[in-house]
Each structure stands twice: as C-alpha cells, then as structure tokens.
Design an enzyme around this catalytic site. Structure first.
Site, PDB file in Angstrom:
ATOM      1  N   LYS A 159       8.575  -2.931  14.923  1.00 53.71           N
ATOM      2  CA  LYS A 159       8.984  -1.598  14.438  1.00 53.71           C
ATOM      3  C   LYS A 159       9.988  -0.982  15.412  1.00 53.71           C
ATOM      4  O   LYS A 159      10.984  -0.383  15.017  1.00 53.71           O
ATOM      5  CB  LYS A 159       7.761  -0.690  14.291  1.00 53.71           C
ATOM      6  CG  LYS A 159       6.828  -1.100  13.163  1.00 53.71           C
ATOM      7  CD  LYS A 159       7.470  -0.869  11.794  1.00 53.71           C
ATOM      8  CE  LYS A 159       6.639  -1.365  10.647  1.00 53.71           C
ATOM      9  NZ  LYS A 159       7.322  -1.345   9.353  1.00 53.71           N
ATOM     10  N   ARG A 171     -12.051  -2.334  21.427  1.00 51.98           N
ATOM     11  CA  ARG A 171     -11.093  -3.333  20.917  1.00 51.98           C
ATOM     12  C   ARG A 171      -9.880  -3.325  21.854  1.00 51.98           C
ATOM     13  O   ARG A 171      -9.296  -2.244  22.083  1.00 51.98           O
ATOM     14  CB  ARG A 171     -10.690  -2.932  19.493  1.00 51.98           C
ATOM     15  CG  ARG A 171      -9.721  -3.873  18.822  1.00 51.98           C
ATOM     16  CD  ARG A 171      -9.573  -3.565  17.341  1.00 51.98           C
ATOM     17  NE  ARG A 171      -8.852  -2.319  17.067  1.00 51.98           N
ATOM     18  CZ  ARG A 171      -8.507  -1.904  15.858  1.00 51.98           C
ATOM     19  NH1 ARG A 171      -8.844  -2.619  14.793  1.00 51.98           N
ATOM     20  NH2 ARG A 171      -7.852  -0.776  15.691  1.00 51.98           N
ATOM     21  N   LEU A 214      -9.707   0.919   9.949  1.00 47.97           N
ATOM     22  CA  LEU A 214     -10.994   1.592   9.858  1.00 47.97           C
ATOM     23  C   LEU A 214     -11.428   1.893   8.418  1.00 47.97           C
ATOM     24  O   LEU A 214     -12.540   1.528   8.020  1.00 47.97           O
ATOM     25  CB  LEU A 214     -10.932   2.904  10.664  1.00 47.97           C
ATOM     26  CG  LEU A 214     -12.202   3.731  10.653  1.00 47.97           C
ATOM     27  CD1 LEU A 214     -13.340   2.999  11.347  1.00 47.97           C
ATOM     28  CD2 LEU A 214     -11.962   5.099  11.303  1.00 47.97           C
ATOM     29  N   ASP A 220      -6.469  -0.769  21.954  1.00 43.45           N
ATOM     30  CA  ASP A 220      -6.604   0.493  21.212  1.00 43.45           C
ATOM     31  C   ASP A 220      -6.113   1.678  22.049  1.00 43.45           C
ATOM     32  O   ASP A 220      -6.414   1.782  23.241  1.00 43.45           O
ATOM     33  CB  ASP A 220      -8.070   0.741  20.808  1.00 43.45           C
ATOM     34  CG  ASP A 220      -8.346   0.329  19.373  1.00 43.45           C
ATOM     35  OD1 ASP A 220      -7.384   0.172  18.595  1.00 43.45           O
ATOM     36  OD2 ASP A 220      -9.532   0.160  19.022  1.00 43.45           O
ATOM     37  N   SER A 259       6.507   3.555  12.809  1.00 46.21           N
ATOM     38  CA  SER A 259       5.104   3.804  13.146  1.00 46.21           C
ATOM     39  C   SER A 259       4.990   4.545  14.470  1.00 46.21           C
ATOM     40  O   SER A 259       5.823   4.363  15.372  1.00 46.21           O
ATOM     41  CB  SER A 259       4.404   2.447  13.260  1.00 46.21           C
ATOM     42  OG  SER A 259       3.178   2.582  13.913  1.00 46.21           O
ATOM     43  N   LYS A 272       2.035  -6.632   8.665  1.00 45.40           N
ATOM     44  CA  LYS A 272       1.561  -5.410   9.327  1.00 45.40           C
ATOM     45  C   LYS A 272       0.226  -5.527  10.044  1.00 45.40           C
ATOM     46  O   LYS A 272      -0.351  -4.508  10.425  1.00 45.40           O
ATOM     47  CB  LYS A 272       1.483  -4.292   8.299  1.00 45.40           C
ATOM     48  CG  LYS A 272       0.504  -4.600   7.175  1.00 45.40           C
ATOM     49  CD  LYS A 272       0.220  -3.385   6.337  1.00 45.40           C
ATOM     50  CE  LYS A 272      -0.876  -3.664   5.348  1.00 45.40           C
ATOM     51  NZ  LYS A 272      -1.258  -2.529   4.549  1.00 45.40           N
ATOM     52  N   ASN A 280       7.796 -10.097  -1.892  1.00 45.06           N
ATOM     53  CA  ASN A 280       7.502 -11.537  -2.006  1.00 45.06           C
ATOM     54  C   ASN A 280       6.032 -11.762  -2.349  1.00 45.06           C
ATOM     55  O   ASN A 280       5.573 -12.893  -2.416  1.00 45.06           O
ATOM     56  CB  ASN A 280       7.900 -12.308  -0.732  1.00 45.06           C
ATOM     57  CG  ASN A 280       7.071 -11.893   0.472  1.00 45.06           C
ATOM     58  OD1 ASN A 280       6.170 -11.058   0.359  1.00 45.06           O
ATOM     59  ND2 ASN A 280       7.373 -12.474   1.622  1.00 45.06           N
ATOM     60  N   TYR A 321       0.813  -1.220   0.000  1.00 49.72           N
ATOM     61  CA  TYR A 321       0.000   0.000   0.000  1.00 49.72           C
ATOM     62  C   TYR A 321       0.854   1.281   0.000  1.00 49.72           C
ATOM     63  O   TYR A 321       0.827   2.054  -0.969  1.00 49.72           O
ATOM     64  CB  TYR A 321      -0.922  -0.058   1.224  1.00 49.72           C
ATOM     65  CG  TYR A 321      -1.738   1.174   1.493  1.00 49.72           C
ATOM     66  CD1 TYR A 321      -2.408   1.844   0.468  1.00 49.72           C
ATOM     67  CD2 TYR A 321      -1.848   1.668   2.795  1.00 49.72           C
ATOM     68  CE1 TYR A 321      -3.178   2.974   0.739  1.00 49.72           C
ATOM     69  CE2 TYR A 321      -2.627   2.780   3.071  1.00 49.72           C
ATOM     70  CZ  TYR A 321      -3.283   3.436   2.037  1.00 49.72           C
ATOM     71  OH  TYR A 321      -4.028   4.548   2.315  1.00 49.72           O
ATOM     72  N   PHE A 358      10.020  -0.934   3.300  1.00 54.14           N
ATOM     73  CA  PHE A 358       8.646  -1.101   3.778  1.00 54.14           C
ATOM     74  C   PHE A 358       8.327  -2.550   4.135  1.00 54.14           C
ATOM     75  O   PHE A 358       7.431  -2.798   4.937  1.00 54.14           O
ATOM     76  CB  PHE A 358       7.632  -0.717   2.682  1.00 54.14           C
ATOM     77  CG  PHE A 358       7.644   0.724   2.285  1.00 54.14           C
ATOM     78  CD1 PHE A 358       7.005   1.676   3.061  1.00 54.14           C
ATOM     79  CD2 PHE A 358       8.265   1.134   1.112  1.00 54.14           C
ATOM     80  CE1 PHE A 358       6.997   3.009   2.690  1.00 54.14           C
ATOM     81  CE2 PHE A 358       8.265   2.464   0.738  1.00 54.14           C
ATOM     82  CZ  PHE A 358       7.624   3.397   1.521  1.00 54.14           C
ATOM     83  N   TYR A 395       3.572  -6.847  16.418  1.00 52.07           N
ATOM     84  CA  TYR A 395       3.832  -6.080  15.187  1.00 52.07           C
ATOM     85  C   TYR A 395       4.501  -4.750  15.529  1.00 52.07           C
ATOM     86  O   TYR A 395       5.536  -4.386  14.972  1.00 52.07           O
ATOM     87  CB  TYR A 395       2.526  -5.813  14.419  1.00 52.07           C
ATOM     88  CG  TYR A 395       2.620  -4.581  13.558  1.00 52.07           C
ATOM     89  CD1 TYR A 395       3.327  -4.603  12.366  1.00 52.07           C
ATOM     90  CD2 TYR A 395       2.055  -3.368  13.979  1.00 52.07           C
ATOM     91  CE1 TYR A 395       3.478  -3.449  11.617  1.00 52.07           C
ATOM     92  CE2 TYR A 395       2.193  -2.221  13.234  1.00 52.07           C
ATOM     93  CZ  TYR A 395       2.910  -2.262  12.055  1.00 52.07           C
ATOM     94  OH  TYR A 395       3.065  -1.114  11.334  1.00 52.07           O
TER      95      TYR A 395
END
Ligand code: UFG
Length: 339
Positions: free
Chosen positions: A154, A295, A200, A298, A125, A85, A32, A11, A81, A150
């Site tokens: 980072k 969630r 979202l 969050d 991030s 993720k 990949n 993305y 990148f 995850y």
C-alpha cells in the site's frame, strides 16, 4: 459517465459499486475473482436494480488491461481496490504479494495513461502510519515502515501514484482506511473471507454461527483501558460513500492538490472486548472467546483524525458500532440461510 472499479466484486469494492450506481453512474468491474465470486454482481443488482458489467481477468496482464480501456473508451475515472489483502499470507509469501499488488497497479496506471483517463481513487490503509506517535492520527503523521509486506504494498503504491501524478496529468485521491467492518443493510452483499478469517469481525460472526469453535483474543495485557488493542472501526457503507464523494471531487475539479490524501475512519476507537460486547448485544448471545498470546505485529491503538475528510470531502461516517455489528451478523445469517 463510466467508472472502472477494479476489485469490484470484493468486500469494499462491491459496496462502492452499489453507492456509485445509486448515484446514477455506470460501472465496469474488473476482477480476477481470486478472492470473490461472480454471484456478487447479482447481489449488487438486487440492491440497485442494475447489474454492473463484469470483466473477469487479471490486471497483471498488460495486454488485457490495455484492451479493457479500448473496449470501454468512455471510462472517465478509476477506483482501484484490486489487491491481495491478507497480512499473514503476505508475511509468508511476500513475492506473491509484491508481484500481484504492484504489477497490477502499474499496468492499470499504464492503461489509464495510454487512454487519457486521469482520475484515480486509490484504496490505501492506515497501515502506512504503523503505531502512530500521536493520536488521533492525522494525514500529516510521519509514515512508518508497515508491519507486513501487504502493508508495504500500500505504501509503495501510494509512492508510485504520487510519482505518476508529478509526471503526468493524473489526479489522484488516496484514501487511508481504518478498520472497515459491517455489511449492506439488505444483507445482499458483505464480507466473504476465503478460508479462516484473519480479521476480528468475520471471525466473531463465524464463531457465533458455529463455523469456528471460539474466537482467540490476541492479548489482554496491552497499555489500553481493558488491555486489548484499540481500532477505529468504520461501517463499510460509510466508507463506500466516501469513494463516490472523492471521485466527484476529482471529476468536478474541486481537488486542491493533484494528489490528495484522506483518512477514512470515525475518529472513535473501540477495544476488542468492546467490539465483542457490541456484537453480543445485537446478536443476543454470548460469544465463546479465549484470551491468548499477542499476535505478532499488532498495533496497540490507532484511530483517525477525520477533520480533513469531514471538511474537504464534506463526508462524515454516520453508522455506529452496533449497526456495524448488526449488519455483519445479518450477513452471516444470510450466508447460513437464516436471514
Ligand atoms: N483480533 C483478535 N482475534 C482475531 C482477529 C483479530 O483478537 O481472531 C484483534 C487483533 O489483535 C486486533 C483487532 O482484533 O487487535 C483488529 O484486528 P483485525 O485483524 O481485524 O484488523 P487489523 O487492525 O489488525 O488489520 C487491519 C486490516 C489490515 C490493515 C490494518 C491497518 O485487516 O488490512 O488494519 O492497520 F493493514
């Protein structure tokens, strides 16, 4: 000048490849295709007129990684990148996440060192700040243990890069993204999550197009004006442009430290309900959503202090929330053959 973009069919990677090519830079992509498809390079070609070179292999293979640098000895810089993720997936499969994200990055750094490539822009991030004590959050804010494996990959990668910078000629810029959303204006490239989206905006657009029945809004009892969490959403093309600027800063030796860190956000926070309203405005329809439980993990609210990036990179985000939503929606329409 040739630039290696790892995860370049993903993305943010694909939008960055477009911006690099539009600056006249040659791009080689390594991917990949674990979470993207080869078709992305045709989308990039439609926008820029140039099809980027795509090398399909896994950076977890050190031999193939070294061979890549031998095959392309004119690579001057790397934008990294490539990574898994999904926050939720990483909680269920931490070892797969640590293995993939860390090993591929170590191999990449080894390949760069062996070949004398010493400019790196890294995709980090704002997850490294956790729930910040002060808002807006600056680059100086203390780092907290990220909420997910995850996020921790980072953080660990930032440490590995910074240690490598201290012990070698490597110069790096770590870019801490807030919440990238939206798609290219052309609707030739965008976000294509595999399976059920975690995030979202893809969930909103998939609900609106009819792929999902309704959006679940995770909690409306937070300590925010409307009770829903606040994020700093940033248009993916604004974000992509920052990578070009960061890369030039390194190559032109304008960097002030060997390892620099910049927040990439707009500096403005929006709640989940505000994001839904902006989407409804640009799509012209009502979104089917239900308030459900919070969630786990969050963050309540986070938005960036962008002064450092504004001043040092001469970069500023330009696109507002409605443009972000409109381009995300056009991309979803395009996928459905309706744009
Ligand atoms: N949300 C919903 N329903 C959904 C999906 C999200 O209500 O179906 C809400 C979340 O609760 C949150 C907001 O929308 O309040 C944004 O959620 P996202 O999943 O889109 O984004 P996050 O801020 O949770 O996570 C993002 C990236 C991560 C990164 C993190 C850093 O996806 O990769 O920012 O803070 F680690």
């Amino acid at each position: 000048m040739k630039i290696l973009v790892t995860g370049g069919t993903g993305y943010i990677g694909s939008h960055t490849v477009v911006e690099l090519q539009q600056e006249g830079l040659d791009v080689v992509i390594v991917d990949n295709l674990s979470n993207s498809t080869k078709d992305v390079i045709y989308g990039i070609e439609k926008i820029t007129g140039t099809r980027p070179v795509l090398e399909v292999f896994d950076l977890c293979d050190i031999n193939l990684t070294r061979q890549l640098f031998q095959k392309h000895p004119d690579i001057r810089a790397v934008v990294h990148f490539a990574a898994y993720k999904s926050v939720g997936e990483s909680v269920k499969e931490p070892l797969r996440y640590y293995h993939n994200n860390i090993l591929s990055s170590i191999n990449l750094l080894k390949g760069m060192m062996d070949s004398g490539v010493d400019h790196l822009v890294f995709s980090s991030s704002c997850t490294v700040y956790g729930q910040p004590d002060k808002l807006p959050v600056t680059e100086e804010a203390p780092l907290k243990r990220p909420e997910s494996p995850y996020g921790n990959t980072k953080k660990v990668m930032e440490d590995i890069i910074s240690d490598t910078v201290s012990s070698s000629g490597l110069k790096a810029i770590l870019l801490r993204y807030f919440n990238p959303i939206g798609a290219h204006e052309s609707a030739e490239i965008g976000e294509s999550p595999t399976g059920i989206p975690d995030n979202l905006v893809p969930y909103i657009t998939q609900t609106a197009i009819g792929k999902r029945d309704h959006l679940r809004v995770f909690g409306d009892d937070y300590d925010t004006p409307d009770g829903t969490p606040i994020r700093d959403y940033i248009h993916v093309v604004d974000l992509a442009k920052a990578h070009v600027v960061a890369l030039k800063r390194l190559v032109d030796k304008k960097n002030k430290k060997d390892c620099e860190v910049f927040n990439l956000g707009t500096g403005r926070g929006y709640s989940v309900l505000e994001a839904i309203k902006a989407f409804e405005k640009v799509s012209g329809g009502k979104l089917n959503y239900k308030i459900v439980d919070r969630r786990p993990g969050d963050i309540v609210k986070v938005w960036a202090d962008t002064k450092l990036a504004n001043r040092e990179l001469g970069w500023k985000s330009g696109k507002g929330l409605e443009v972000m939503m409109r381009t995300a929606w056009n991309w979803e329409l395009k996928l459905a053959g309706k744009f």
